[in-house]
Scaffold this motif. Structure first.
Motif, mmCIF file in Angstrom:
data_model
loop_
_atom_site.group_PDB
_atom_site.id
_atom_site.type_symbol
_atom_site.label_atom_id
_atom_site.label_comp_id
_atom_site.label_asym_id
_atom_site.label_seq_id
_atom_site.Cartn_x
_atom_site.Cartn_y
_atom_site.Cartn_z
ATOM 1 N N UNK A 15 9.412 9.410 44.861
ATOM 2 C CA UNK A 15 9.149 9.198 46.290
ATOM 3 C C UNK A 15 7.815 9.806 46.683
ATOM 4 N N UNK A 16 6.928 9.969 45.703
ATOM 5 C CA UNK A 16 5.670 10.679 45.928
ATOM 6 C C UNK A 16 4.783 10.010 46.970
ATOM 7 N N UNK A 17 4.865 8.685 47.050
ATOM 8 C CA UNK A 17 3.981 7.956 47.959
ATOM 9 C C UNK A 17 4.762 7.265 49.081
ATOM 10 N N UNK A 18 5.957 7.780 49.370
ATOM 11 C CA UNK A 18 6.841 7.132 50.339
ATOM 12 C C UNK A 18 6.465 7.435 51.787
ATOM 13 N N UNK A 19 5.675 8.469 52.012
ATOM 14 C CA UNK A 19 5.225 8.802 53.361
ATOM 15 C C UNK A 19 3.706 8.846 53.388
ATOM 16 N N UNK A 20 3.144 8.706 54.582
ATOM 17 C CA UNK A 20 1.687 8.755 54.734
ATOM 18 C C UNK A 20 1.149 10.077 54.194
ATOM 19 N N UNK A 21 0.066 9.999 53.410
ATOM 20 C CA UNK A 21 -0.525 11.203 52.827
ATOM 21 C C UNK A 21 -2.021 11.034 52.767
ATOM 22 N N UNK A 22 -2.716 12.161 52.691
ATOM 23 C CA UNK A 22 -4.164 12.111 52.574
ATOM 24 C C UNK A 22 -4.544 11.509 51.222
ATOM 25 N N UNK A 23 -5.523 10.617 51.188
ATOM 26 C CA UNK A 23 -5.912 10.001 49.917
ATOM 27 C C UNK A 23 -6.497 11.027 48.955
ATOM 28 N N UNK A 24 -6.005 11.027 47.741
ATOM 29 C CA UNK A 24 -6.541 11.902 46.697
ATOM 30 C C UNK A 24 -6.288 11.234 45.357
ATOM 31 N N UNK A 25 -7.099 11.581 44.362
ATOM 32 C CA UNK A 25 -6.961 10.970 43.052
ATOM 33 C C UNK A 25 -5.640 11.372 42.402
ATOM 34 N N UNK A 26 -5.072 10.443 41.657
ATOM 35 C CA UNK A 26 -3.814 10.657 40.938
ATOM 36 C C UNK A 26 -3.998 11.700 39.852
ATOM 37 N N UNK A 27 -3.039 12.626 39.736
ATOM 38 C CA UNK A 27 -3.083 13.660 38.698
ATOM 39 C C UNK A 27 -1.713 13.794 38.052
ATOM 40 N N UNK A 28 -1.699 14.099 36.751
ATOM 41 C CA UNK A 28 -0.442 14.303 36.038
ATOM 42 C C UNK A 28 -0.012 15.768 36.176
ATOM 43 N N UNK A 29 0.344 16.138 37.396
ATOM 44 C CA UNK A 29 0.732 17.520 37.675
ATOM 45 C C UNK A 29 2.251 17.660 37.657
ATOM 46 N N UNK A 30 2.754 18.814 38.106
ATOM 47 C CA UNK A 30 4.192 19.085 38.052
ATOM 48 C C UNK A 30 4.993 18.105 38.898
ATOM 49 N N UNK A 31 4.442 17.700 40.048
ATOM 50 C CA UNK A 31 5.173 16.774 40.916
ATOM 51 C C UNK A 31 5.353 15.416 40.239
ATOM 52 N N UNK A 32 4.329 14.956 39.514
ATOM 53 C CA UNK A 32 4.439 13.700 38.780
ATOM 54 C C UNK A 32 5.386 13.857 37.587
ATOM 55 N N UNK A 33 5.303 14.981 36.884
ATOM 56 C CA UNK A 33 6.168 15.208 35.720
ATOM 57 C C UNK A 33 7.645 15.139 36.093
ATOM 58 N N UNK A 34 7.978 15.616 37.285
ATOM 59 C CA UNK A 34 9.383 15.638 37.710
ATOM 60 C C UNK A 34 9.945 14.235 37.933
#
Length: 252
Positions: A15-34
Motif C-alpha cells: 500500500x506504499x503508493x495508496x495515498x498522496x505522497x511527495x514525489x521521490x525516486x524509488x528505493x529498495x529500503x525497509x518499507x519496500x522489503x516488507x
C-alpha cells in the motif's frame, strides 16, 4: 523485524503508493522489503512463472564444481529456485544485493528452506562483486536498475566469468521501438495491475517514482549488448506484455 507464525518475515500488502505522497525516486529500503513479495507478484506479469522456470533452467545448465550467482537477489526467490535446481553438492551458490534490508530478510527465507546446498549472501554492489567459474548467473529484473552506461561492463564481467556451456538468465522490463506497440503493451500492463487490486493513484504514483531509476531498453539493444559482452547465443524464452526473460549462452 516482525515474523509470521511460520518464522518467516511478515509479508505485508503493498500500500506504499495508496495515498498522496511527495514525489521521490524509488528505493529498495525497509518499507519496500516488507511488501516486496506482494508488490512484485501484483506488478510483474509472469513473475510466478519465471521463478519456477529458473529452477528448470538451472538444472539444465549447472556444471559440477562451478559457481552460481543471483545478482540483485532481493528476498531470494530466484536464489531459492536456483538452489533447488542444483544437484551437484560441489557447487557454490551466491546471492548478491546492495540493500541491507533485502539481505536481512533473504537470510530468513534461506534458513527456512529445506535444501542442503549452502547459500552465501553478500551485501555488495553487483558492479563490484567478485565473479568466477560461473555456470548459471541470474539477473532477475536487476539490470534495468543499473545505469545504462554501466550495463555493458557488468555483462562483460559476467560473460568472462562464465564457463563454456554456461548461461545468463536475464529478466527485464523492455520498451518497444514502435510507439503504437509501446502504448498497447503499457496499457495492458496497467490493466494487469488494476486486475490485481492497484488503484489508478497507486499506478500513477509508482510510475512517477520508478521512471528515473528503472530505465528499460528495447529487446534489440539487449541482444546486441549481450553479444558484444561475449555471449554466443541470445534467445527469449518468456514474454508477457512488456516483460521478458532472456537466455544468453556461452558456447566457448
Amino acid at each position: 523485524m516482525s515474523k509470521g507464525k511460520s518464522g518467516a518475515p511478515e509479508q505485508l500488502t503493498d500500500r506504499l503508493f495508496a495515498t498522496e505522497r511527495n514525489p521521490e525516486d524509488f528505493r529498495f529500503d525497509a518499507s519496500v522489503a516488507r511488501v516486496f513479495p506482494d508488490m512484485i507478484r501484483r506488478s510483474v506479469p509472469g513473475y510466478t512463472t519465471i521463478i519456477p522456470m529458473i529452477e528448470v533452467i538451472t538444472e539444465q545448465y549447472v556444471q559440477p564444481a562451478s559457481h552460481c550467482y543471483d545478482l540483485g537477489c532481493s528476498l531470494g526467490a530466484s536464489t531459492l529456485a536456483m538452489r533447488h535446481g542444483i544437484a551437484h553438492r560441489d557447487c557454490t551458490l551466491v546471492g548478491v544485493d546492495n540493500s541491507s534490508a533485502m539481505i536481512e530478510r533473504c537470510e530468513h527465507y534461506i534458513a527456512l528452506d529445506d535444501h542442503e546446498l549452502p547459500v552465501t549472501l553478500r551485501c555488495e554492489d553487483i558492479l563490484e562483486t567478485e565473479l568466477s567459474q560461473a555456470s548459471v548467473t541470474t539477473l532477475n529484473f536487476t539490470l534495468q536498475f543499473v545505469p545504462p552506461e554501466q550495463r555493458l561492463a557488468l555483462l562483460t564481467r559476467i560473460a568472462k566469468a562464465t564457463l563454456p556451456g554456461g548461461v545468463l538468465i536475464l529478466s527485464e522490463k523492455i520498451r518497444f521501438e514502435s510507439e503504437t506497440e509501446q502504448d498497447i503493451q503499457t496499457r495492458l500492463h496497467h490493466e494487469f495491475k488494476r486486475a490485481n487490486g492497484y488503484s489508478d493513484l497507486e499506478i500513477s504514483q509508482k510510475r512517477a517514482a520508478i521512471e528515473k531509476v528503472l530505465i528499460p531498453e528495447t529487446l534489440a539493444a539487449h541482444r546486441d549488448r549481450l553479444i558484444q559482452a561475449g555471449f554466443d547465443q541470445v534467445l527469449v524464452w518468456y514474454q508477457c506484455f512488456n516483460f521478458v526473460s532472456i537466455l544468453a549462452l556461452k558456447n566457448r
